[in-house]
Scaffold this active site. Structure first.
Site, PDB file in Angstrom:
ATOM      1  N   MET A 163       0.797  -1.223   0.000  1.00 58.05           N
ATOM      2  CA  MET A 163       0.000   0.000   0.000  1.00 58.05           C
ATOM      3  C   MET A 163       0.835   1.282   0.000  1.00 58.05           C
ATOM      4  O   MET A 163       0.290   2.365  -0.171  1.00 58.05           O
ATOM      5  CB  MET A 163      -0.958   0.013   1.197  1.00 58.05           C
ATOM      6  CG  MET A 163      -0.310  -0.047   2.562  1.00 58.05           C
ATOM      7  SD  MET A 163       0.201   1.544   3.275  1.00 58.05           S
ATOM      8  CE  MET A 163      -1.366   2.338   3.524  1.00 58.05           C
ATOM      9  N   TYR A 164       2.137   1.168   0.158  1.00 52.89           N
ATOM     10  CA  TYR A 164       2.970   2.369   0.134  1.00 52.89           C
ATOM     11  C   TYR A 164       2.956   2.959  -1.281  1.00 52.89           C
ATOM     12  O   TYR A 164       3.461   2.346  -2.222  1.00 52.89           O
ATOM     13  CB  TYR A 164       4.404   2.072   0.541  1.00 52.89           C
ATOM     14  CG  TYR A 164       4.595   1.636   1.976  1.00 52.89           C
ATOM     15  CD1 TYR A 164       3.605   1.835   2.944  1.00 52.89           C
ATOM     16  CD2 TYR A 164       5.778   1.019   2.391  1.00 52.89           C
ATOM     17  CE1 TYR A 164       3.789   1.438   4.249  1.00 52.89           C
ATOM     18  CE2 TYR A 164       5.970   0.620   3.710  1.00 52.89           C
ATOM     19  CZ  TYR A 164       4.966   0.820   4.629  1.00 52.89           C
ATOM     20  OH  TYR A 164       5.157   0.421   5.932  1.00 52.89           O
ATOM     21  N   SER A 165       2.379   4.143  -1.396  1.00 53.11           N
ATOM     22  CA  SER A 165       2.219   4.789  -2.707  1.00 53.11           C
ATOM     23  C   SER A 165       1.559   3.839  -3.703  1.00 53.11           C
ATOM     24  O   SER A 165       1.906   3.800  -4.883  1.00 53.11           O
ATOM     25  CB  SER A 165       3.564   5.286  -3.246  1.00 53.11           C
ATOM     26  OG  SER A 165       4.060   6.337  -2.456  1.00 53.11           O
ATOM     27  N   THR A 166       0.580   3.065  -3.183  1.00 52.85           N
ATOM     28  CA  THR A 166      -0.200   2.100  -3.984  1.00 52.85           C
ATOM     29  C   THR A 166       0.688   1.270  -4.911  1.00 52.85           C
ATOM     30  O   THR A 166       0.447   1.160  -6.117  1.00 52.85           O
ATOM     31  CB  THR A 166      -1.305   2.810  -4.800  1.00 52.85           C
ATOM     32  OG1 THR A 166      -0.706   3.811  -5.648  1.00 52.85           O
ATOM     33  CG2 THR A 166      -2.324   3.451  -3.907  1.00 52.85           C
ATOM     34  N   GLY A 167       1.694   0.656  -4.325  1.00 49.44           N
ATOM     35  CA  GLY A 167       2.551  -0.269  -5.052  1.00 49.44           C
ATOM     36  C   GLY A 167       3.815   0.337  -5.609  1.00 49.44           C
ATOM     37  O   GLY A 167       4.746  -0.395  -5.996  1.00 49.44           O
TER      38      GLY A 167
END
Length: 366
Positions: free
Chosen positions: A54-58
């Site tokens: 989920m960090y920066s949506t991948g």
């Protein structure tokens, strides 16, 4: 760089783990710069890299994947699953259905055939823990992950998961990743003792208390709410809020302690978690090369008993100033959902409502 065994896994990891939450659009969008930071960390002896889908949506996983090409075999790679990357139904949580898909997506973004440590990012009240342990066990047996752990789980849920694993013949959570800093010491009460009892590895996040121990936020200094973490969560930094007063007071005392030791406040803060016998690694999460170099400059810092005693005086053991309203970054449904802690209106009184009504009618008749 020192190395410690990650719980009962037999894997040796550096006492600094490189966290990559700030790589990508929510932090440093420059992929090339992110790769340079990762390479510098590896060259300094860090062999433990932690990210999440989920960090920066991948995007963070993609940066990590590119940076580790040619060096993958020497790195212990950790990522996490739970949060949805979009708003579609069933895209999130800890179900077999979602995890089976999410792990393939992470493997693709990370450009690897296996993940060393796959972590459940948060508890999921909707999913039976047996369901989650079952799919994680299958992923280990399939060779897609080597071991698995939890993140920000309360001690009671960790213990429940271990009992379920033993009863059902499933593999166990081998690690826990909780928030831990000088300002957030609640996990000293039960999470860390439980992890020690179960021989779990512990990699702690947010040693700078979500940036509060960076030295940027001081009494009498105007807070810029348009940039950085203060722009994301103004309520955690607003000095006018009573809940933040104790944090600002503690920071001033900690600055004095850091000055007496001849180190920076961030270096003091990062050294603190490593002094606990239950902690394996502390996650440092630089956004820039300068921030990484600052962390590396403090890697030799040893806090003696006198320094730790002074910290205890400023923020007593087990005290939580950083997450007072959020329970360590996660609130169980019993606290976040009023309906789960409030009986129906007709069932809240000590006496039956009908009895009270009959008594009132008798008084009226007299």
């Amino acid at each position: 760089m020192n190395y410690r065994v990650l719980g009962a896994t037999g894997i040796e990891v550096s006492t600094y783990a490189l966290g990559t939450m700030m790589f990508g659009k929510i932090g440093n969008p420059d992929h090339a710069d992110g790769e340079r930071i990762i390479h510098r960390a590896l060259d300094a002896g860090i062999n433990f890299v932690d990210t999440a889908d989920m960090y920066s949506t991948g995007e963070s996983e993609e940066i990590v994947g590119k940076a580790l090409q040619g060096r993958r075999d020497d790195i212990v790679l950790a990522t996490k699953v739970h949060f949805s990357l979009d708003d579609k139904l069933n895209h999130g949580g800890n179900s077999r259905r979602y995890i089976t898909r999410a792990v393939e997506d992470s493997l693709r973004r990370l450009r690897t055939d296996w993940i060393d440590l796959y972590q459940i990012h948060r508890p999921d009240p909707k999913t039976d823990v047996e369901e989650t342990l079952g799919v994680l066990t299958d992923l280990v047996r399939a060779g897609k992950i080597r071991s698995f752990g939890s993140s920000t789980f309360p001690a009671e849920q960790t213990v429940e998961a271990w009992h379920v694993a033993e009863r059902r013949g499933l593999m166990k959570f081998r690690t826990e990743q909780p928030p831990y800093s000088i300002l957030a010491r609640e996990i000293e009460r039960s999470v860390l003792p439980t992890a020690q009892r179960l021989n779990m590895g512990v990699l702690t996040w947010s040693p700078l208390a979500w940036g509060f121990l960076s030295g940027k936020y001081r009494r009498g200094t105007e807070v810029d709410f348009t940039a950085g973490r203060a722009a994301l969560r103004a309520d955690r930094f607003d000095p006018s809020l009573p809940a933040n007063a104790a944090k600002y007071d503690a920071v001033e005392k900690l600055v004095k302690l850091a000055d007496d030791l001849g180190v920076s406040l961030p270096q003091l803060a990062t050294a603190f978690p490593l002094a606990h016998p239950g902690v394996t690694s502390v996650i440092i999460g630089p956004r820039t090369m300068e921030q990484l170099e600052s962390s590396l400059a403090g890697q030799d810092l040893v806090l003696d008993d006198e320094a730790l005693d002074r910290i205890d005086e400023i923020v007593p053991p087990g005290t939580d100033l950083a997450w007072t309203a959020e329970g360590g970054g996660w609130l169980p449904p019993a606290l976040s959902q009023p309906a789960l802690r409030r009986r129906s209106a007709g069932d809240r009184a000590a006496a039956a409502a009908t009895a009270a009504t009959e008594g009132a009618e008798d008084e009226t008749a007299e």
